[in-house]
Design a protein around this motif. Structure first.
Motif, PDB file in Angstrom:
ATOM      1  N   ILE B  21      56.092  43.353  35.531  1.00  0.00           N
ATOM      2  CA  ILE B  21      55.963  42.478  36.521  1.00  0.00           C
ATOM      3  C   ILE B  21      57.396  41.664  37.118  1.00  0.00           C
ATOM      4  CG2 ILE B  21      54.721  40.051  36.952  1.00  0.00           C
ATOM      5  CD1 ILE B  21      52.376  41.256  34.924  1.00  0.00           C
ATOM      6  N   GLY B  55      47.835  50.544  38.417  1.00  0.00           N
ATOM      7  CA  GLY B  55      47.228  49.741  37.128  1.00  0.00           C
ATOM      8  C   GLY B  55      48.244  47.726  37.184  1.00  0.00           C
ATOM      9  N   VAL B  56      48.696  47.516  37.352  1.00  0.00           N
ATOM     10  CA  VAL B  56      49.292  46.646  37.904  1.00  0.00           C
ATOM     11  C   VAL B  56      49.731  45.682  38.545  1.00  0.00           C
ATOM     12  CG1 VAL B  56      51.673  44.711  36.716  1.00  0.00           C
ATOM     13  CG2 VAL B  56      50.252  46.621  35.004  1.00  0.00           C
ATOM     14  N   PHE B  59      45.947  45.046  40.130  1.00  0.00           N
ATOM     15  CA  PHE B  59      45.580  43.844  39.172  1.00  0.00           C
ATOM     16  C   PHE B  59      45.932  42.668  39.878  1.00  0.00           C
ATOM     17  CE2 PHE B  59      45.235  40.080  35.808  1.00  0.00           C
ATOM     18  CZ  PHE B  59      43.870  40.644  35.275  1.00  0.00           C
ATOM     19  N   TYR B  60      47.182  42.587  40.562  1.00  0.00           N
ATOM     20  CA  TYR B  60      47.528  41.372  40.743  1.00  0.00           C
ATOM     21  C   TYR B  60      47.444  41.261  42.553  1.00  0.00           C
ATOM     22  CZ  TYR B  60      49.189  40.581  36.216  1.00  0.00           C
ATOM     23  OH  TYR B  60      49.373  40.450  34.835  1.00  0.00           O
TER      24      TYR B  60
END
Lengths: 586, 150
Positions: B21, B55-56, B59-60
């Motif tokens: 992240i 995916g990450v 998600f945000y």
């Protein structure tokens, strides 16, 4: 020595504190007896920008200061010692401590917010800062743990788990590596106490985390702070750097054999990351989806090691407890929960801002004594606590004590401290819809009850507020809400339907009114409202006619106007433009 | 992919000690968005699947998959703005800048986004360019407004 402080929290800066600070700095540059200092937010946003002057025996608070006022403050106050009356809160209130909103609070967490310079560790140390750390480094770890346990401090982030028990669980774990985390992912709409602490007094949190590290035997800490708080991040960075320079953080702290380091991690905009296991996943760099509990983080947390997670406000209590003892802390609050809670008071209330009161203070006291009552002389209808995870408190329960158990009993929760006051013009199904809309957007999608269920519940609420629902829908909504509560994977889903269940419990009539009579008594739901022109008071000025975006207003005889209900899109522009209150909502 | 970009991304990976992240946040800070090429390179360097990286990202809320212009145009499509002609404004901007919603001009100057409500309904229709708010915008005003930023 004269100390001039300027409120430079996010809210102060947004109201224009920066040019004021710069100008004051420039004027007083070569004067050794005057010190200009930036401070955090004191908690009454409507008074920003705030400039305070501390002299030997006098503290003066000037509010809503403009850059053009500075000359006057310098000439009149600093040079001659005369108060600039027109900038005071009122003639009788010389400083902010006499403002009833602040005077009736009991500030522990916010004690130094708005007074201490958050970017200067020396300023914090002058106010007993890091004294608690110095004290514990000489003490036995078990004894400190005992103090925290006896203090009956409970988690201020929402669930209210006893902090001492959490620390104890982490303490007894036989893990080679242990982590201390701080949850600063404040996501509830309306709650901003954690931001105020991080922006106003970041060292209090850092000191507490070091203490926690010492007690449980950890060497590494993480602060997970949301990226939407850039100023808080900036001040945390400065604070960590300064603490390292002073040997309060890093290797062999204050010549002891204890080492501890703190790293920052930034959230990337996901509400669910406020849930502790989702937060752990996010620190690890993954999608912030919650884990199954148990095992709890104190057993298997970050990188599967023992992890202690507390929220910002919880940590901010620790130094005071260490310095003053658990008995002192027990003297505040209720039998089961000691200390204070900070609420972010907002909505239809005269004074909004941060309110720190002993746990167990009644809602009525907060609204009427501190908040100055409902705005526009309207009547109180309900208060929402705990944001989208909480529920509402109706007028009949206004004497409820703001405590974990008492609130749970009536179907809501303490939550992180959002406190939204609603007046008689609020439509409860509409409010429930608003909160559900938030949860639908923020559901992480891991479990079906929350991902699909909240969406379906939202659709039913949508039908209700449009007057298109049938009675079966209400039954279905209730069943679905209970199902989501019982079957969701994490705390977010389990509490997502609280706003529905509690409004159904206390305001069922309103739901039935929307369904059976297609009527919204609060006249909020657009589809159920009609705008009409009152022919008696209309003077025929034509403002409504000129502003209607869809030409739904027609001119009839005697310069009077009328709204064509078939054309009207209920935008409400005519209602807000009419100066004679001749447009009525029915 | 250019060598400069590669070295820069490698540096970011190193600096953030492989925390995905934080790496993504820094790449976005540098390039304003996360391009496919950069993500492909990142996934190979980190030895994780591209799927996991995406995916990450998805998600945000913070992450952009499309380029963002130097000037971000936000058009309010709230109810009031909508009935006061916001859709005409969207149309006009499509015409003037040749970009659709969520796209960016080739020179990287302007990008377009719509918003549910900017919260200033009494000024409808409203557009925002970076931090500047333009109230009561008419179709014919747009050319002049955009000219200021060119």
């Amino acid at each position: 020595m004269i100390r001039i402080t300027v409120g430079m929290g996010s809210c102060g800066i947004a109201s224009g504190a920066k040019p004021i600070y710069r100008a004051l700095e420039k004027i007083t540059k070569n004067k050794k007896n005057i010190q200009v200092v930036k401070v955090g937010c004191i908690g009454i946003c409507k008074y920003e920008p705030i400039v305070e002057i501390f002299e030997k025996e006098r503290r003066t608070t000037y509010i809503n200061v403009k850059k053009s006022d500075i000359e006057k403050i310098i000439k009149q106050h600093i040079k001659k010692g005369n108060i600039v009356e027109e900038l005071l809160i009122s003639k009788k209130i010389l400083n902010i401590l006499d403002e009833p909103f602040i005077k009736q609070q009991n500030r522990i967490v916010l004690k130094n917010c708005g007074e201490v310079n958050p970017e200067d560790i020396n300023d914090y140390q002058k106010r007993e800062g890091y004294e608690a750390l110095k004290k514990i480094l000489k003490e036995d770890r078990k004894e400190i743990l005992e103090t925290i346990k006896k203090s009956k401090l409970r988690g201020r982030g929402g669930a209210g788990f006893y902090t001492g028990l959490k620390w104890e669980s982490a303490f007894y774990q036989d893990s080679d590596i242990k982590y201390v985390c701080c949850n600063a992912d404040e996501g509830d709409p309306g709650a901003f106490m954690d931001r105020a602490v991080l922006e106003g007094n970041p060292h209090s949190v850092i000191e507490a985390m070091i203490i926690a590290g010492y007690v449980i035997g950890s060497k590494e800490g993480y602060i997970y702070v949301r990226a939407e708080y850039p100023l808080a991040i900036e001040r945390l960075k400065i604070a960590i750097k300064q603490a390292k320079e002073k040997d309060l953080l890093g290797k062999t702290i204050l010549n002891s054999n204890f080492s501890f380091d703190i790293k920052l991690r930034f959230g990337a905009g996901a509400f669910v990351c406020g849930e502790e296991t989702a937060l752990i996943e996010s620190i690890e760099g993954k999608r912030g989806e919650p884990r199954k509990k148990p095992p709890f983080p104190t057993i298997k947390g970050l990188y599967n090691k023992t992890t202690l997670i507390n929220n910002v406000e919880t940590y901010a209590n620790i130094p005071s407890i260490i310095l003053n003892g658990s008995e002192w802390f027990n003297s505040i609050g209720t039998e089961k929960s000691s200390g204070t809670k900070v609420f972010a008071l907002a909505g239809n209330i005269n004074k909004t801002g941060l309110v720190e009161v002993p746990i167990g203070t009644t809602l009525k006291e907060i609204i009427y004594n501190i908040g100055g009552g409902i705005s526009n002389n309207k009547n109180f209808k309900a208060a929402q606590t705990g944001g989208p995870s909480g529920g509402c408190i109706p007028n009949s329960l206004i004497d409820v004590k703001m405590d974990y158990e008492d609130l749970k009993e009536i179907g809501t929760m303490m939550g992180s401290g959002g406190l939204i006051i609603m007046d008689e013009d609020t439509c409860m199904p509409d409010i429930a819809k608003f909160f559900l809309g938030f949860t639908v957007d923020e559901s992480c999608g891991k479990c079906t009850p929350c991902r699909v269920g909240t969406k379906q519940a939202y659709e039913i609420l949508n039908k209700i507020t449009k007057g298109q629902a049938k009675e079966e829908d209400l039954k279905e909504l209730e069943e679905l809400s209970i199902y989501i509560k019982e079957n969701s994977f994490c705390g977010l889903g389990q509490s997502a339907t609280n706003p529905i269940l509690s409004t159904l419990k206390y305001f069922r009539n309103e739901y039935i009114d929307h369904i059976q009579n297609e009527k919204c008594t609060a006249i909020k739901c657009k589809n159920l409202v009609k705008f009409v022109i009152d022919k008696e008071s209309c003077i025929g000025c034509g403002v409504c006619y000129n502003n209607c975006p869809v030409n739904a207003i027609k001119k009839i005889d005697n310069k009077k106007y009328e709204i064509d209900q078939n054309k009207c899109i209920k935008c409400g522009i005519c209602f807000s433009k009419c100066k004679f209150n001749s447009i009525k909502k029915i | 992919m250019r060598k400069v970009v590669k070295t820069k991304i490698l540096k970011i990976i190193e600096k953030n000690k492989y925390s995905l992240i934080s790496i993504l946040q820094e790449i976005q800070k540098e390039y304003k968005y996360l391009s496919f090429d950069n993500m492909y390179f990142l996934s190979e360097e980190l030895k994780i699947s591209l799927e996991e990286v995406y995916g990450v990202i998805t998600f945000y809320n913070e992450f952009n998959l499309n380029p963002v212009g130097k000037y971000e145009i936000k058009i309010c499509l709230g109810t009031v703005c909508y009935v006061k002609g916001a859709s005409e404004i969207v149309e006009e901007i499509h015409k003037l800048l040749k970009i659709k919603n969520k796209e960016c001009t080739k020179d990287g100057k302007f990008s377009l986004d719509t918003s549910r409500c900017l919260g200033c309904c009494s000024l409808a229709p409203v557009i925002k360019i970076n931090e500047d708010v333009y109230p009561h915008v008419k179709r014919q005003d747009l050319k002049e407004i955009l000219e200021k930023y060119k």
